[in-house]
Write an enzyme that holds these catalytic residues in place. Structure first.
Site, PDB file in Angstrom:
ATOM      1  N   HIS A   1      13.376   2.215   5.672  1.00 31.23           N
ATOM      2  CA  HIS A   1      14.129   1.655   4.536  1.00 31.23           C
ATOM      3  C   HIS A   1      15.521   1.208   4.963  1.00 31.23           C
ATOM      4  CE1 HIS A   1      11.396   3.875   1.475  1.00 31.23           C
ATOM      5  NE2 HIS A   1      11.017   2.620   1.632  1.00 31.23           N
TER       6      HIS A   1
ATOM      7  N   ASN B   1       6.597   9.996   3.351  1.00 36.32           N
ATOM      8  CA  ASN B   1       7.751   9.183   3.757  1.00 36.32           C
ATOM      9  C   ASN B   1       7.926   9.116   5.264  1.00 36.32           C
ATOM     10  OD1 ASN B   1       8.589   8.454   1.207  1.00 36.32           O
ATOM     11  ND2 ASN B   1       9.711  10.364   0.914  1.00 36.32           N
TER      12      ASN B   1
ATOM     13  N   HIS C   1       9.655   6.250   6.911  1.00 33.93           N
ATOM     14  CA  HIS C   1      10.259   5.436   5.855  1.00 33.93           C
ATOM     15  C   HIS C   1      11.767   5.627   5.724  1.00 33.93           C
ATOM     16  CE1 HIS C   1       6.208   4.435   4.875  1.00 33.93           C
ATOM     17  NE2 HIS C   1       6.567   3.684   3.848  1.00 33.93           N
TER      18      HIS C   1
ATOM     19  N   LYS D   1       2.363   6.171  -8.951  1.00 32.86           N
ATOM     20  CA  LYS D   1       3.750   5.687  -9.052  1.00 32.86           C
ATOM     21  C   LYS D   1       3.714   4.233  -9.485  1.00 32.86           C
ATOM     22  CE  LYS D   1       6.320   8.141  -5.471  1.00 32.86           C
ATOM     23  NZ  LYS D   1       7.169   7.896  -4.306  1.00 32.86           N
TER      24      LYS D   1
ATOM     25  N   ARG E   1       5.008  15.948  -1.367  1.00 34.30           N
ATOM     26  CA  ARG E   1       4.650  14.523  -1.323  1.00 34.30           C
ATOM     27  C   ARG E   1       5.569  13.731  -0.394  1.00 34.30           C
ATOM     28  NH1 ARG E   1       2.673  10.875  -6.550  1.00 34.30           N
ATOM     29  NH2 ARG E   1       2.560   8.909  -5.429  1.00 34.30           N
TER      30      ARG E   1
ATOM     31  N   LYS F   1      -4.122  10.495   1.223  1.00 37.22           N
ATOM     32  CA  LYS F   1      -3.115  10.278   0.173  1.00 37.22           C
ATOM     33  C   LYS F   1      -3.497  11.081  -1.077  1.00 37.22           C
ATOM     34  CE  LYS F   1       0.123   7.555  -2.143  1.00 37.22           C
ATOM     35  NZ  LYS F   1       0.812   6.329  -2.420  1.00 37.22           N
TER      36      LYS F   1
ATOM     37  N   ARG G   1       3.410   2.535 -26.325  1.00 34.90           N
ATOM     38  CA  ARG G   1       3.676   3.930 -25.918  1.00 34.90           C
ATOM     39  C   ARG G   1       2.673   4.479 -24.904  1.00 34.90           C
ATOM     40  NH1 ARG G   1       5.575   4.056 -31.153  1.00 34.90           N
ATOM     41  NH2 ARG G   1       7.842   4.016 -31.040  1.00 34.90           N
TER      42      ARG G   1
ATOM     43  N   HIS H   1       8.324  -4.748   5.357  1.00 35.37           N
ATOM     44  CA  HIS H   1       8.188  -3.300   5.203  1.00 35.37           C
ATOM     45  C   HIS H   1       7.383  -2.650   6.346  1.00 35.37           C
ATOM     46  CE1 HIS H   1       8.061   0.487   3.094  1.00 35.37           C
ATOM     47  NE2 HIS H   1       6.739   0.509   3.216  1.00 35.37           N
TER      48      HIS H   1
ATOM     49  N   GLU I   1       0.986   1.260   7.566  1.00 34.95           N
ATOM     50  CA  GLU I   1       0.757   2.411   6.673  1.00 34.95           C
ATOM     51  C   GLU I   1      -0.483   3.197   7.111  1.00 34.95           C
ATOM     52  OE1 GLU I   1       3.055   3.157   4.562  1.00 34.95           O
ATOM     53  OE2 GLU I   1       4.046   1.271   4.042  1.00 34.95           O
TER      54      GLU I   1
ATOM     55  N   GLU J   1       6.153  14.394  -6.886  1.00 31.96           N
ATOM     56  CA  GLU J   1       7.055  14.350  -5.730  1.00 31.96           C
ATOM     57  C   GLU J   1       8.197  15.350  -5.817  1.00 31.96           C
ATOM     58  OE1 GLU J   1       8.951  10.579  -4.656  1.00 31.96           O
ATOM     59  OE2 GLU J   1       8.170  10.850  -2.635  1.00 31.96           O
TER      60      GLU J   1
HETATM   61  N1  LIG Z   1       3.322   2.535  -6.126  1.00 36.96           N
HETATM   62  C1  LIG Z   1       3.384   2.983  -4.891  1.00 36.96           C
HETATM   63  O1  LIG Z   1       3.147   4.157  -4.608  1.00 36.96           O
HETATM   64  C2  LIG Z   1       3.718   2.013  -3.791  1.00 36.96           C
HETATM   65  C3  LIG Z   1       3.556   2.404  -2.447  1.00 36.96           C
HETATM   66  C4  LIG Z   1       3.814   1.454  -1.461  1.00 36.96           C
HETATM   67  C5  LIG Z   1       4.243   0.171  -1.794  1.00 36.96           C
HETATM   68  N2  LIG Z   1       4.389  -0.161  -3.119  1.00 36.96           N
HETATM   69  C6  LIG Z   1       4.813  -1.515  -3.508  1.00 36.96           C
HETATM   70  O2  LIG Z   1       3.798  -2.432  -3.112  1.00 36.96           O
HETATM   71  C7  LIG Z   1       4.381  -3.722  -2.978  1.00 36.96           C
HETATM   72  C8  LIG Z   1       3.816  -4.407  -1.749  1.00 36.96           C
HETATM   73  O3  LIG Z   1       2.415  -4.526  -1.893  1.00 36.96           O
HETATM   74  P1  LIG Z   1       1.573  -5.631  -1.094  1.00 36.96           P
HETATM   75  O4  LIG Z   1       1.947  -5.594   0.326  1.00 36.96           O
HETATM   76  O5  LIG Z   1       0.151  -5.455  -1.470  1.00 36.96           O
HETATM   77  O6  LIG Z   1       2.216  -6.984  -1.654  1.00 36.96           O
HETATM   78  P2  LIG Z   1       1.726  -8.125  -2.655  1.00 36.96           P
HETATM   79  O7  LIG Z   1       1.136  -7.593  -3.898  1.00 36.96           O
HETATM   80  O8  LIG Z   1       2.891  -9.043  -2.789  1.00 36.96           O
HETATM   81  O9  LIG Z   1       0.589  -8.867  -1.807  1.00 36.96           O
HETATM   82  C9  LIG Z   1       0.915  -9.506  -0.598  1.00 36.96           C
HETATM   83  C10 LIG Z   1       0.382 -10.957  -0.601  1.00 36.96           C
HETATM   84  O10 LIG Z   1      -1.031 -10.952  -0.497  1.00 36.96           O
HETATM   85  C11 LIG Z   1      -1.612 -11.805  -1.485  1.00 36.96           C
HETATM   86  N3  LIG Z   1      -2.952 -11.254  -1.719  1.00 36.96           N
HETATM   87  C12 LIG Z   1      -3.283 -10.117  -2.382  1.00 36.96           C
HETATM   88  N4  LIG Z   1      -4.592  -9.862  -2.227  1.00 36.96           N
HETATM   89  C13 LIG Z   1      -5.105 -10.859  -1.478  1.00 36.96           C
HETATM   90  C14 LIG Z   1      -6.410 -11.147  -0.978  1.00 36.96           C
HETATM   91  N5  LIG Z   1      -7.435 -10.316  -1.182  1.00 36.96           N
HETATM   92  N6  LIG Z   1      -6.582 -12.288  -0.274  1.00 36.96           N
HETATM   93  C15 LIG Z   1      -5.528 -13.121  -0.022  1.00 36.96           C
HETATM   94  N7  LIG Z   1      -4.270 -12.886  -0.439  1.00 36.96           N
HETATM   95  C16 LIG Z   1      -4.073 -11.760  -1.159  1.00 36.96           C
HETATM   96  C17 LIG Z   1      -0.636 -11.738  -2.625  1.00 36.96           C
HETATM   97  O11 LIG Z   1      -0.763 -12.860  -3.484  1.00 36.96           O
HETATM   98  C18 LIG Z   1       0.697 -11.738  -1.872  1.00 36.96           C
HETATM   99  O12 LIG Z   1       1.047 -13.050  -1.502  1.00 36.96           O
HETATM  100  C19 LIG Z   1       5.896  -3.518  -2.920  1.00 36.96           C
HETATM  101  O13 LIG Z   1       6.471  -3.976  -4.118  1.00 36.96           O
HETATM  102  C20 LIG Z   1       6.057  -2.006  -2.813  1.00 36.96           C
HETATM  103  O14 LIG Z   1       7.223  -1.529  -3.433  1.00 36.96           O
HETATM  104  C21 LIG Z   1       4.142   0.736  -4.103  1.00 36.96           C
HETATM  105 ZN   LIG Z   2       5.490   2.105   2.909  1.00 38.77          ZN
END
Ligand SMILES: NC(=O)c1ccc[n+]([C@@H]2O[C@H](COP(=O)([O-])OP(=O)(O)OC[C@H]3O[C@@H](n4cnc5c(N)ncnc54)[C@H](O)[C@@H]3O)[C@@H](O)[C@H]2O)c1
Ligand SMILES: [Zn+2]
Length: 362
Positions: free
Chosen positions: A254, A247, A250, A145, A243, A229, A123, A266, A187, A239
């Protein structure tokens, strides 16, 4: 340089964000101190663990031999409920209970999955984020999020669950693949355009240092993005309106991702979306034409695209836009830049102007 930023949360559990250089040795002790009587259970992106555990072990970071470190093969395809269930089972076996705290170490996929798991495990228990990608440091780890994907779409299941502590070290970004770094830069550019003209100038004048992953330069851009942020999230945690400024780029981004079946990454899609939004703003006489040229130059410098591939016709893009969450009662909320560092939420979008802009960008 070390910076602590306070993020929204209940008065009893205020999130703290610590960003700084050479903090990796300090982290284990500080984290244990913050956890107090809670026992930390660490969930690492397996790949990050393989790259970093030999360096971090001697600095006091717990190893798999403690029974409190789990490895997660982070891939977008594994950002699913099934992974949450598997990790939850492993946590139960490892002895995690209501008095535990989860620590996510990895990129946005790991952070989103672990945050979601923490919000529902027994929980709900607290969690900490240690983001290791540029995208996770400037964006996904901040704001609370969490979520996983469904076959029907990304991030369709999720919760708001603020991390109690976010700890970022630019050192992690030194091992990030070029492609992941480039995607994260979209970003950063977005964030500067939304709220920080000084950061924008820095991006223009320090490209070599940033692309060379100079630690000081990375810390500079990561901290600036976090501040923005954090400010936006503070103003509108759940949001309900403001917030939405995050976007920027985006809405079209998207749509491009969906149309390409997610083959366009992305960050690339966001860069295209930023150009469309800025061009639209020029078209509506809301922003100076010069900003558009500056944006396009910045995208080129950081290896990001400025044009939508010609095989995505404007009609298909407009159709894809209509399935967007931001399409409310027949109008599309569109965030438009009005100058570098300021945006507006526009909800009476002229679709003909959008169509003209899309035509001109092919
Ligand atoms: N929660 C939110 O507000 C929010 C906002 C934007 C994006 N997201 C989410 O984030 C995700 C994308 O995140 P991402 O781009 O970090 O992707 P990811 O977590 O898949 O990482 C990208 C790649 O980098 C590798 N990696 C991570 N750290 C590393 C390091 N220090 N050295 C070498 N390799 C490394 C990972 O293994 C992976 O292969 C998506 O699922 C998206 O929906 C969430
Ligand atoms: Zn984004």
């Amino acid at each position: 340089m070390k910076q602590t930023i306070t993020l929204p949360g209940s008065p009893a559990r205020i999130s703290r964000l610590v960003a700084g250089e050479n903090l990796l040795g300090e982290l284990p002790g500080a984290l244990e101190a913050h956890a107090g009587k809670r026992t930390p259970y660490w969930i690492w992106d397996k790949r990050v663990w393989e790259i970093w555990n030999e360096k971090l072990g001697p600095l006091g970071w717990p190893g798999t031999n403690t029974g409190r470190v789990l490895l997660f093969g982070a891939l977008e395809q594994r950002k699913r409920l099934s992974s949450v269930e598997q990790l939850a089972q492993q946590l139960v076996e490892a002895g995690a209970d209501r008095r535990s705290v989860l620590v996510a170490v990895g990129g946005g996929v790991t952070g989103d999955v672990v945050g979601f798991l923490a919000s529902i495990y027994m929980r709900g228990i607290p969690h900490y984020q240690i983001p290791t990608t540029l995208l996770a440091q400037v964006d996904s780890s901040i704001g609370g999020k969490t979520g996983v994907d469904l076959p029907e779409g990304k991030n369709l299941l999720g919760t708001f669950h603020q991390p109690d502590l976010i700890w970022m070290s630019p050192e992690f970004l030194e091992t990030l693949a070029e492609e992941d770094f480039r995607q994260g830069m979209a970003e950063v550019i977005k964030t500067a355009l939304i709220g920080d003209e000084v950061l924008w100038k820095y991006l223009e004048t320090h490209a070599e240092q940033i692309k060379g992953r100079d630690r000081e330069a990375l810390l500079r851009i990561v901290s600036a993005c976090c501040v923005i942020k954090a400010k936006v999230v503070e103003a509108d945690e759940k949001e309900s309106g403001y917030r939405r400024v995050l976007n920027l780029g985006h809405t079209v981004g998207h749509a491009v991702e969906r149309l390409s079946d997610y083959r366009i990454p992305h960050g690339d899609a966001v860069a295209m979306g930023l150009v469309v939004a800025t061009k639209l703003s020029v078209e509506m006489a809301c922003i100076d034409q010069g900003v558009l040229s500056k944006l396009e130059q910045l995208c080129v410098v950081y290896g990001l695209p400025t044009r939508i591939p010609s095989h995505f016709g404007p009609a298909a893009l407009l159709e894809a836009l209509k399935t967007d969450k931001k399409w409310e009662a027949g109008t599309l909320h569109f965030i438009l830049p009005v100058r570098i560092g300021e945006v507006m939420d526009y909800d009476r979008l002229d679709l003909r102007a959008l169509n003209r802009v899309m035509q001109s960008l092919r």
